[in-house]
Design a protein around this motif. Structure first.
Motif, PDB file in Angstrom:
ATOM      1  N   LEU A 218       1.071  -2.983   0.908  1.00 44.77           N
ATOM      2  CA  LEU A 218       1.142  -2.197   2.147  1.00 44.77           C
ATOM      3  C   LEU A 218       1.986  -1.714   2.899  1.00 44.77           C
ATOM      4  O   LEU A 218       2.702  -2.630   2.710  1.00 44.77           O
ATOM      5  N   ASP A 219       1.679  -0.569   3.556  1.00 44.43           N
ATOM      6  CA  ASP A 219       2.780   0.167   4.188  1.00 44.43           C
ATOM      7  C   ASP A 219       3.354  -0.733   5.094  1.00 44.43           C
ATOM      8  O   ASP A 219       2.099  -0.467   6.156  1.00 44.43           O
ATOM      9  N   SER A 220       3.880  -1.184   6.210  1.00 39.41           N
ATOM     10  CA  SER A 220       4.544  -1.742   7.192  1.00 39.41           C
ATOM     11  C   SER A 220       3.910  -1.291   8.526  1.00 39.41           C
ATOM     12  O   SER A 220       4.420  -1.574   9.725  1.00 39.41           O
ATOM     13  N   ARG A 221       4.046   0.289   8.640  1.00 45.69           N
ATOM     14  CA  ARG A 221       3.772   1.102   9.741  1.00 45.69           C
ATOM     15  C   ARG A 221       2.621   1.290   9.872  1.00 45.69           C
ATOM     16  O   ARG A 221       2.051   1.288  11.282  1.00 45.69           O
ATOM     17  N   LYS A 252       8.718  -2.080   3.568  1.00 47.27           N
ATOM     18  CA  LYS A 252       9.570  -1.009   4.346  1.00 47.27           C
ATOM     19  C   LYS A 252       9.952  -1.471   5.897  1.00 47.27           C
ATOM     20  O   LYS A 252       9.425  -0.710   6.101  1.00 47.27           O
ATOM     21  N   VAL A 253       9.819  -2.720   5.788  1.00 50.69           N
ATOM     22  CA  VAL A 253      10.467  -3.415   6.817  1.00 50.69           C
ATOM     23  C   VAL A 253      11.774  -2.849   6.982  1.00 50.69           C
ATOM     24  O   VAL A 253      11.779  -3.006   8.655  1.00 50.69           O
ATOM     25  N   ASP A 254      12.464  -2.236   6.581  1.00 50.78           N
ATOM     26  CA  ASP A 254      13.222  -2.087   6.643  1.00 50.78           C
ATOM     27  C   ASP A 254      13.444  -0.895   7.768  1.00 50.78           C
ATOM     28  O   ASP A 254      13.944  -0.094   8.707  1.00 50.78           O
ATOM     29  N   ILE A 255      12.286  -0.108   7.318  1.00 48.46           N
ATOM     30  CA  ILE A 255      11.921   1.390   8.515  1.00 48.46           C
ATOM     31  C   ILE A 255      10.821   1.039   9.365  1.00 48.46           C
ATOM     32  O   ILE A 255      11.257   1.738  10.463  1.00 48.46           O
ATOM     33  N   SER A 256      10.177   0.023   9.215  1.00 47.21           N
ATOM     34  CA  SER A 256       9.606  -0.204  10.609  1.00 47.21           C
ATOM     35  C   SER A 256      10.346  -0.843  11.165  1.00 47.21           C
ATOM     36  O   SER A 256       9.633  -1.245  13.053  1.00 47.21           O
ATOM     37  N   LEU A 573       7.956  16.955   8.110  1.00 46.71           N
ATOM     38  CA  LEU A 573       6.756  15.433   9.123  1.00 46.71           C
ATOM     39  C   LEU A 573       6.784  14.524   8.016  1.00 46.71           C
ATOM     40  O   LEU A 573       6.959  13.040   8.484  1.00 46.71           O
ATOM     41  N   VAL A 574       6.263  14.543   6.695  1.00 46.85           N
ATOM     42  CA  VAL A 574       6.010  13.521   5.350  1.00 46.85           C
ATOM     43  C   VAL A 574       7.499  12.638   4.994  1.00 46.85           C
ATOM     44  O   VAL A 574       7.204  11.722   4.927  1.00 46.85           O
ATOM     45  N   PHE A 575       7.789  13.622   5.905  1.00 49.96           N
ATOM     46  CA  PHE A 575       9.517  13.224   4.432  1.00 49.96           C
ATOM     47  C   PHE A 575      10.035  12.344   5.954  1.00 49.96           C
ATOM     48  O   PHE A 575      10.950  10.946   5.692  1.00 49.96           O
ATOM     49  N   ALA A 576       9.803  12.374   7.206  1.00 47.39           N
ATOM     50  CA  ALA A 576      10.762  12.322   8.216  1.00 47.39           C
ATOM     51  C   ALA A 576       9.476  10.387   7.701  1.00 47.39           C
ATOM     52  O   ALA A 576      10.206   9.788   8.456  1.00 47.39           O
ATOM     53  N   TRP A 577       8.289  10.959   7.483  1.00 48.84           N
ATOM     54  CA  TRP A 577       7.383   9.395   7.805  1.00 48.84           C
ATOM     55  C   TRP A 577       7.848   8.712   6.659  1.00 48.84           C
ATOM     56  O   TRP A 577       7.838   7.502   6.878  1.00 48.84           O
ATOM     57  N   LEU A 578       8.365   9.399   5.541  1.00 50.59           N
ATOM     58  CA  LEU A 578       9.115   8.501   4.448  1.00 50.59           C
ATOM     59  C   LEU A 578      10.184   7.785   4.808  1.00 50.59           C
ATOM     60  O   LEU A 578      10.116   6.354   4.561  1.00 50.59           O
ATOM     61  N   MET A 579      10.576   8.417   5.780  1.00 50.91           N
ATOM     62  CA  MET A 579      12.912   7.901   5.280  1.00 50.91           C
ATOM     63  C   MET A 579      13.182   7.629   6.581  1.00 50.91           C
ATOM     64  O   MET A 579      13.953   7.177   6.835  1.00 50.91           O
ATOM     65  N   SER A 580      11.503   7.760   7.348  1.00 47.21           N
ATOM     66  CA  SER A 580      11.836   7.595   8.840  1.00 47.21           C
ATOM     67  C   SER A 580      13.996   8.212   9.669  1.00 47.21           C
ATOM     68  O   SER A 580      14.347   7.399  10.506  1.00 47.21           O
ATOM     69  N   THR A 581      13.445   9.139   9.381  1.00 49.59           N
ATOM     70  CA  THR A 581      14.811   9.618  10.496  1.00 49.59           C
ATOM     71  C   THR A 581      14.606  10.223  10.975  1.00 49.59           C
ATOM     72  O   THR A 581      13.952  10.152  12.011  1.00 49.59           O
ATOM     73  N   GLN A 582      15.924  10.799  12.121  1.00 46.97           N
ATOM     74  CA  GLN A 582      15.872  10.505  13.370  1.00 46.97           C
ATOM     75  C   GLN A 582      15.512  12.260  13.814  1.00 46.97           C
ATOM     76  O   GLN A 582      15.683  12.582  14.640  1.00 46.97           O
ATOM     77  N   TRP A 588       7.629   7.597  14.967  1.00 43.26           N
ATOM     78  CA  TRP A 588       6.311   8.249  14.081  1.00 43.26           C
ATOM     79  C   TRP A 588       6.002   6.856  13.047  1.00 43.26           C
ATOM     80  O   TRP A 588       6.140   6.120  11.405  1.00 43.26           O
ATOM     81  N   ARG A 589       5.273   5.623  13.770  1.00 41.34           N
ATOM     82  CA  ARG A 589       5.359   4.175  13.061  1.00 41.34           C
ATOM     83  C   ARG A 589       3.859   3.787  14.300  1.00 41.34           C
ATOM     84  O   ARG A 589       3.637   4.596  15.528  1.00 41.34           O
ATOM     85  N   VAL A 590       2.825   2.959  13.205  1.00 41.26           N
ATOM     86  CA  VAL A 590       2.127   2.200  14.656  1.00 41.26           C
ATOM     87  C   VAL A 590       2.492   1.336  14.600  1.00 41.26           C
ATOM     88  O   VAL A 590       3.062   0.287  13.884  1.00 41.26           O
ATOM     89  N   ARG A 591       1.819   0.908  16.161  1.00 44.22           N
ATOM     90  CA  ARG A 591       1.325  -0.427  16.447  1.00 44.22           C
ATOM     91  C   ARG A 591       0.421  -1.178  16.309  1.00 44.22           C
ATOM     92  O   ARG A 591      -0.747  -0.675  15.988  1.00 44.22           O
TER      93      ARG A 591
END
Length: 593
Positions: A218-221, A252-256, A573-582, A588-591
């Motif tokens: 599961l994607d952690s975001r 992808k804990v390092d991204i979230s 937008l999808v690339f920003a979601w995948l790579m968590s760019t600035q 671009w994550r969900v709590r």
């Protein structure tokens, strides 16, 4: 290169014309053609002929298939994207994902039935291949019809008459008021997309049947987006459900971020108390100075020691549970004496913890399922001689390996986790969803093997635009790009993120040719927009401004290429979601709730 036309004299032209008339009357036979007729089609190849490239044919056979939206619906979304103004500034409640964690209760409130996954029908070893495939195709067609009916009842894409669509305005830059002001129009939601190819579902069946432990990635975001109720009910209803144990793995804990990942871990443990939840990350930054002396960001597969130890400990505890008889068997001494575990009893977990590098990860070819002599009819509810509660006779041999399967939706990091476990690139990993076409089996150690299943979009009551922004669906397979951009613009200020200027402000200011009188104010408007006021943005305004910024113009008319801009902005937008760019000004994550 075309051949030069041979010049003819007036006499030769007259003779040629007379010959044509004679041929037309039938007085003389037609002369033989000097060149072959290019209009004659070549005979087609036989349909039963073998393809030139079997690997390419197999790849096309395993290609994912999704629902195609009707043209009238796509045209309607384009028109509404140019008419509906976007709310600016954004309200604070858009940062809350209201559908998170609702799961099956969402279907109960709306009156729609719960979605399910297709189960493999019962079969026996004395059945032929054609009989087994015919049963699977018949059951899959029935499941497909039931799922389509449930999805259409939840989100029905109404067929707009083509005459009504043509009658509506088709402007792209400026918003217009709807014809009926009493009933404001809203952008419709596209129905959810799910896998419609039987061959891809067969990959999941094979992995589920051959595994004793399943890692649900599961994607952690936004984990609940990738763990739909249909997958949970499928794992609890398969024929070998009592012999497999699932583990939820947050990737992808390092991204979230550690705080958000820990919050999701606590939420999932509360929601699924019987399942173990583990956090992992699959890449580490590797600084690489180039020739100019600047540092370029590169990443290599790596699983840090704390995450590796937590994953191996969860696998060790789950393996110990499989070695214990169930409660119903413990209460019967006779059955408890006959009971044998159906997994490999001895596993060196210390070797598993230390295993990494080139010495492990050897690919396994051929049939990956266990032989009939080992588990014959144990893996199927319809096989003869099936025993209850995991009983195994003394004559049956113990499985040679402990098989761990990895399943999940596209882009959750299944192949990346395999590469991180081995510390090197063993399987292909890509940002494009659906890179893995066939399940892959690799040895972790001589006693443990891993099975990587292709990413599969499970049915769920989630709109298609949410699936696209979550990188579940490939953008190249999406036709409703304006709908997806409109959905993203309601959550993020895209015009600020992309640094866009309103198309009306990019036009030159019209010259004021009025006779000046005392008390008059100079005009500061052009195209109906006041330059001194904040412009009203629509989705088509964003696409037009992005196309103008990039210089993308159509070849024939010379208008801004909004279709190319839509594909590019969605990819950003999808690339920003995948790579968590600035790139985005918000996280671009969900709590969790």
């Amino acid at each position: 290169m075309l051949h030069r036309r041979k010049p003819l004299s007036a006499k030769q032209r007259r003779e040629q014309l007379m010959l044509k008339r004679a041929v037309k009357r039938g007085d003389v036979p037609p002369p033989p053609p000097s060149k072959p007729d290019r209009r004659v089609r070549k005979p087609r190849k036989a349909q039963n002929s073998q393809p030139a490239n079997p690997a390419a044919a197999s790849s096309r056979r395993l290609e994912s298939s999704f629902t195609k939206l009707p043209k009238a619906f796509l045209k309607k979304t384009e028109i509404l994207a140019s008419r509906l103004p976007l709310t600016r500034p954004l309200p604070p409640d858009v940062a809350i994902f209201h559908d998170v964690g609702q799961g099956a209760s969402q279907a109960d409130r709306s009156g729609s039935p719960n979605l399910t996954c297709p189960r493999r029908p019962k079969w026996r070893y004395d059945m032929s291949k054609k009989e087994v495939e015919a049963n699977e195709e018949g059951l899959f067609r029935k499941w497909l019809a039931e799922t389509d009916a449930a999805v259409n009842a939840w989100c029905n894409v109404e067929e707009t008459p083509e005459s009504d669509v043509r009658a509506q305005p088709q402007r792209q830059a400026e918003p217009q008021e709807p014809q009926n002001a009493e009933e404001p129009e809203d952008m419709p939601h596209a129905p959810t997309s799910f896998e419609r190819n039987l061959e891809v579902w067969r990959q999941v069946w094979r992995v589920t049947e051959s595994s004793q432990i399943l890692l649900i990635l599961l994607d952690s975001r936004c984990p609940t987006l990738h763990f739909p109720p249909a997958l949970s009910s499928y794992l609890s209803s398969v024929s070998n459900a009592d012999r497999i144990r699932p583990i939820l793995v947050l990737t992808k804990v390092d991204i979230s971020g550690p705080a958000r990942a820990a919050a999701w871990t606590r939420y999932l443990r509360t929601l699924y108390p019987a399942l173990r939840v583990v956090e992992v990350e699959s890449y580490v930054e590797k600084p690489h100075p180039n020739a100019s002396g600047s540092r370029k960001r590169t990443y290599e597969p790596h699983l840090p020691t704390p995450f590796r130890k937590a994953l191996v400990d969860a696998l060790r505890e789950t393996h110990a549970e499989l070695l214990e008889p169930p409660e119903s068997v413990k209460g019967d001494p006779a059955r408890a004496a006959r009971w044998r575990p159906r997994v490999k009893s001895q596993v060196d977990w210390d070797a598993v913890l230390r295993a990494q590098g080139e010495k492990v990860g050897k690919a396994v070819g051929g049939a990956h399922a266990r032989k009939p002599s080992e588990t014959a009819s144990e893996e199927h509810a319809g096989a003869e001689g099936l025993r209850n509660e995991g009983e195994r006779s003394d004559e049956e041999s113990e499985p040679e390996f402990l098989t761990i399967g990895l399943i999940g939706q596209p882009n959750v990091g299944k192949s990346s986790l395999l590469n991180a476990l081995f510390g090197t690139h063993k399987v292909k990993a890509s940002r494009t969803p659906g890179k893995t076409k066939h399940f892959q089996t690799l040895f972790w150690t001589s006693e443990v093997r891993l099975v990587d299943c292709p990413g599969l979009v499970f049915p769920n009551y989630v709109p298609m635009e949410t699936q696209v922004l979550g990188a579940i669906l490939p953008i190249s397979r999406v036709s409703a790009i304006p709908l997806c951009v409109h959905h993203a613009a309601q959550l993020l200020p895209l015009e600020q993120i992309l640094g866009l200027e309103h198309p009306s402000l990019a036009e030159p200011l019209t010259e004021d040719k009025r006779t000046w009188r005392e008390g008059m104010r100079p005009r500061g408007t052009t195209g109906g927009q006041d330059r001194h006021k904040e412009p009203v943005w629509t989705t088509m305004d964003i696409l037009t401004a992005y196309a103008l910024k990039k210089g993308w113009i159509t070849a024939k008319v010379g208008r801004p290429d909004v279709k190319r801009a839509g594909n590019a902005s969605t990819s950003v937008l999808v690339f920003a979601w995948l790579m968590s760019t600035q790139l985005t000004c918000t996280s671009w994550r969900v709590r969790p709730p």
